[in-house]
Design an enzyme around this catalytic site. Sequence first.
Site, PDB file in Angstrom:
ATOM      1  N   LYS A  55       2.420   2.304  -5.094  1.00  0.00           N
ATOM      2  CA  LYS A  55       2.843   1.743  -6.297  1.00  0.00           C
ATOM      3  C   LYS A  55       2.023   1.912  -7.694  1.00  0.00           C
ATOM      4  CE  LYS A  55       3.457  -2.511  -4.510  1.00  0.00           C
ATOM      5  NZ  LYS A  55       2.846  -2.204  -3.100  1.00  0.00           N
ATOM      6  N   GLY A  94      -4.379  -4.021  -4.744  1.00  0.00           N
ATOM      7  CA  GLY A  94      -5.226  -3.239  -5.197  1.00  0.00           C
ATOM      8  C   GLY A  94      -4.867  -2.057  -5.545  1.00  0.00           C
ATOM      9  N   HIS A  95      -5.210  -1.196  -6.459  1.00  0.00           N
ATOM     10  CA  HIS A  95      -4.622   0.249  -6.502  1.00  0.00           C
ATOM     11  C   HIS A  95      -5.709   1.066  -7.092  1.00  0.00           C
ATOM     12  CE1 HIS A  95      -2.183  -2.047  -9.638  1.00  0.00           C
ATOM     13  NE2 HIS A  95      -3.071  -1.473 -10.178  1.00  0.00           N
ATOM     14  N   LYS A 141       2.870  10.368  -0.801  1.00  0.00           N
ATOM     15  CA  LYS A 141       2.201  10.938   0.152  1.00  0.00           C
ATOM     16  C   LYS A 141       2.797  12.100   1.167  1.00  0.00           C
ATOM     17  CE  LYS A 141      -1.952   8.131   0.464  1.00  0.00           C
ATOM     18  NZ  LYS A 141      -2.697   7.057   1.303  1.00  0.00           N
ATOM     19  N   GLY A 194     -11.224  -2.884   2.360  1.00  0.00           N
ATOM     20  CA  GLY A 194     -11.582  -1.770   2.892  1.00  0.00           C
ATOM     21  C   GLY A 194     -11.079  -1.519   4.382  1.00  0.00           C
ATOM     22  N   ARG A 195     -10.309  -2.296   4.929  1.00  0.00           N
ATOM     23  CA  ARG A 195      -9.983  -2.486   6.194  1.00  0.00           C
ATOM     24  C   ARG A 195      -9.212  -1.269   6.543  1.00  0.00           C
ATOM     25  NH1 ARG A 195      -6.697  -8.117   7.060  1.00  0.00           N
ATOM     26  NH2 ARG A 195      -6.284  -7.513   4.871  1.00  0.00           N
ATOM     27  N   THR A 231       2.514 -12.440   3.058  1.00  0.00           N
ATOM     28  CA  THR A 231       2.056 -12.967   2.005  1.00  0.00           C
ATOM     29  C   THR A 231       2.774 -14.177   1.718  1.00  0.00           C
ATOM     30  OG1 THR A 231       0.716 -12.432  -0.078  1.00  0.00           O
ATOM     31  CG2 THR A 231       3.045 -11.626   0.189  1.00  0.00           C
ATOM     32  N   ASP A 281       0.887  -1.331  -0.034  1.00  0.00           N
ATOM     33  CA  ASP A 281       0.087   0.016  -0.086  1.00  0.00           C
ATOM     34  C   ASP A 281       0.811   1.136  -0.121  1.00  0.00           C
ATOM     35  OD1 ASP A 281      -2.303  -1.664   0.129  1.00  0.00           O
ATOM     36  OD2 ASP A 281      -2.024  -1.851   2.405  1.00  0.00           O
ATOM     37  N   GLY A 307       5.280  12.124  -4.064  1.00  0.00           N
ATOM     38  CA  GLY A 307       3.872  12.429  -4.148  1.00  0.00           C
ATOM     39  C   GLY A 307       3.586  13.530  -3.320  1.00  0.00           C
ATOM     40  N   GLN A 354       2.172  -5.844  -3.156  1.00  0.00           N
ATOM     41  CA  GLN A 354       2.687  -5.980  -1.601  1.00  0.00           C
ATOM     42  C   GLN A 354       4.033  -5.370  -1.478  1.00  0.00           C
ATOM     43  OE1 GLN A 354       1.519  -9.406  -2.897  1.00  0.00           O
ATOM     44  NE2 GLN A 354      -0.499  -8.278  -2.710  1.00  0.00           N
TER      45      GLN A 354
HETATM   46  P1  IMP Z   1      -2.716 -12.664   1.684  1.00  0.00           P
HETATM   47  O1  IMP Z   1      -1.861 -12.053   0.770  1.00  0.00           O
HETATM   48  O2  IMP Z   1      -4.336 -12.404   1.406  1.00  0.00           O
HETATM   49  O3  IMP Z   1      -2.618 -14.130   1.980  1.00  0.00           O
HETATM   50  O4  IMP Z   1      -2.589 -11.872   3.319  1.00  0.00           O
HETATM   51  C1  IMP Z   1      -1.159 -11.982   4.130  1.00  0.00           C
HETATM   52  C2  IMP Z   1      -0.875 -10.556   4.591  1.00  0.00           C
HETATM   53  O5  IMP Z   1      -0.415  -9.814   3.646  1.00  0.00           O
HETATM   54  C3  IMP Z   1      -1.930 -10.026   5.537  1.00  0.00           C
HETATM   55  O6  IMP Z   1      -1.369  -9.277   6.446  1.00  0.00           O
HETATM   56  C4  IMP Z   1      -2.590  -8.991   4.395  1.00  0.00           C
HETATM   57  O7  IMP Z   1      -3.408  -7.770   5.018  1.00  0.00           O
HETATM   58  C5  IMP Z   1      -1.245  -8.661   3.808  1.00  0.00           C
HETATM   59  N1  IMP Z   1      -1.477  -8.073   2.365  1.00  0.00           N
HETATM   60  C6  IMP Z   1      -1.844  -8.890   1.121  1.00  0.00           C
HETATM   61  N2  IMP Z   1      -1.855  -7.942   0.070  1.00  0.00           N
HETATM   62  C7  IMP Z   1      -1.525  -6.834   0.483  1.00  0.00           C
HETATM   63  C8  IMP Z   1      -1.458  -5.709  -0.190  1.00  0.00           C
HETATM   64  O8  IMP Z   1      -1.729  -5.562  -1.339  1.00  0.00           O
HETATM   65  N3  IMP Z   1      -1.271  -4.424   0.798  1.00  0.00           N
HETATM   66  C9  IMP Z   1      -1.348  -4.564   2.143  1.00  0.00           C
HETATM   67  N4  IMP Z   1      -1.132  -5.832   2.514  1.00  0.00           N
HETATM   68  C10 IMP Z   1      -1.248  -6.874   1.750  1.00  0.00           C
END
Ligand code: IMP
Length: 427
Positions: free
Chosen positions: A16, A40-41, A330, A301-302, A238, A13, A413, A223
């Site tokens: 990127k 996601g972006h 940012k 959305g967390r 991840t 996040d 940014g 990530q």
């Molecule tokens: P997973 O990739 O869904 O298995 O999640 C594993 C960990 O990576 C969790 O803590 C997620 O919140 C984090 N995570 C996965 N993708 C992202 C991302 O794009 N941005 C930030 N955290 C991520």
Amino acid sequence: MPAIVVVGAQWGDEGKGKVVDLLAERSDVVARYQGGNNAGHTIVAGDEVYKLHLIPSGILYPDTMCIIGNGVVVDPGVLCSEITALEGRGVDVSRLRLSGNAHLIMPYHVMLDRATERRLGKFSIGTTGRGIGPCYVDKAARLGIRAQDLLDPGILVRKLEIALETKNELLERMYDLPRLDPGVVAAEILPHAERLRPYIADTALLIDVALREGRHVLFEGAQGTMLDIDHGTYPFVTSSNPVAGAACTGAGVGPTRIDQVLGVAKAYATRVGEGPFPTELDDEDGRRMTERGNEFGTTTGRQRRCGWIDLVALRYAVRLSGITQLALTKLDVLSGFERVRLCVAYETREEERIEEFPYNQTVFHGCRPLLEDMPGWTEDLSGCRNLEDLPPRARGYVDAISGAVGVPITLIGTGQGRHQVIDRVEI
Ligand code: IMP
């Protein structure tokens, strides 16, 4: 500079998407190399807001080829929806290519991801629940379904039968979930097969051809370093390798062909999901970062956890990915803080000061940040387009970060919009 990797230098996040979007305008090919729709972006282009999870943001430029590499895990339903949504808004998606070797996220991967998290209870990872981990598990176990299997329905069903033999036992006995019928799963997947068929290709070859022709190729990581399965804060990571080296395996290109690595870091730090985060704030400063930075995940959305910039972790990211230049996103969010703080070292439980990121999980969990303060600035940065436009205190903050990590900051940014940046990247 024909080949550049863009890599997250924190916990994901970092922004990127916006950086890739900017550089994609100057690239002929944008290739993603790992992760899936856990990423996601959001791209703000004029009045239009695009939220993308799988397709590289380069798709918004008419001449850029966008590749989803073999190292990415792809939920076929999600990819089809993204294609349909982009087409519905008049974006030409014909320049998209999907590696035939990319693994597909199946419905049982999503079920297992969520069931495992439920079972872990208070020890859960806080995954995005998109089936990422279980899909990579099957890839390593050689039980995976790949994009190329969509081209042969007979093979697809046979592979599903084999994969489901053990999955059904798990689903039923361990998690009290219904068994899945391979024929039914195949029937769910096959409509996507027809839709995706035109995009499936030998993407490693396409990249090789582009590089041989002297074209600009951008490798897009998802990530960030601290979520890397080998080098991150395991097990709160991840299931893939976001570090720059993974561009080689995840897109099918040799390391000698990569010229530059651009790390992306936020001017402060955020993390979603569980796991250690030394500079995390639970005070007014943290709440202000959340609000001003709109720190809510694009995918789930967390609310993101917020904290001061962590230079120990950032130096670690620079080292692991061989980062040659840094984008600091940012910076505008920090306008109005009376003082800004930088974590320059950690102190262990034994009160030892350390400046290298500790490899040992127990040591890391016990670390507290050693912070240095710098005076804040009140000016609005949204109009800054050159380094000289920055107020001196903001400039001082940027220079302090660059000095501490030992690489130049070539992009900053200064606001949400596509062109609210100070851009000195040469590509
Ligand atoms: P997973 O990739 O869904 O298995 O999640 C594993 C960990 O990576 C969790 O803590 C997620 O919140 C984090 N995570 C996965 N993708 C992202 C991302 O794009 N941005 C930030 N955290 C991520």
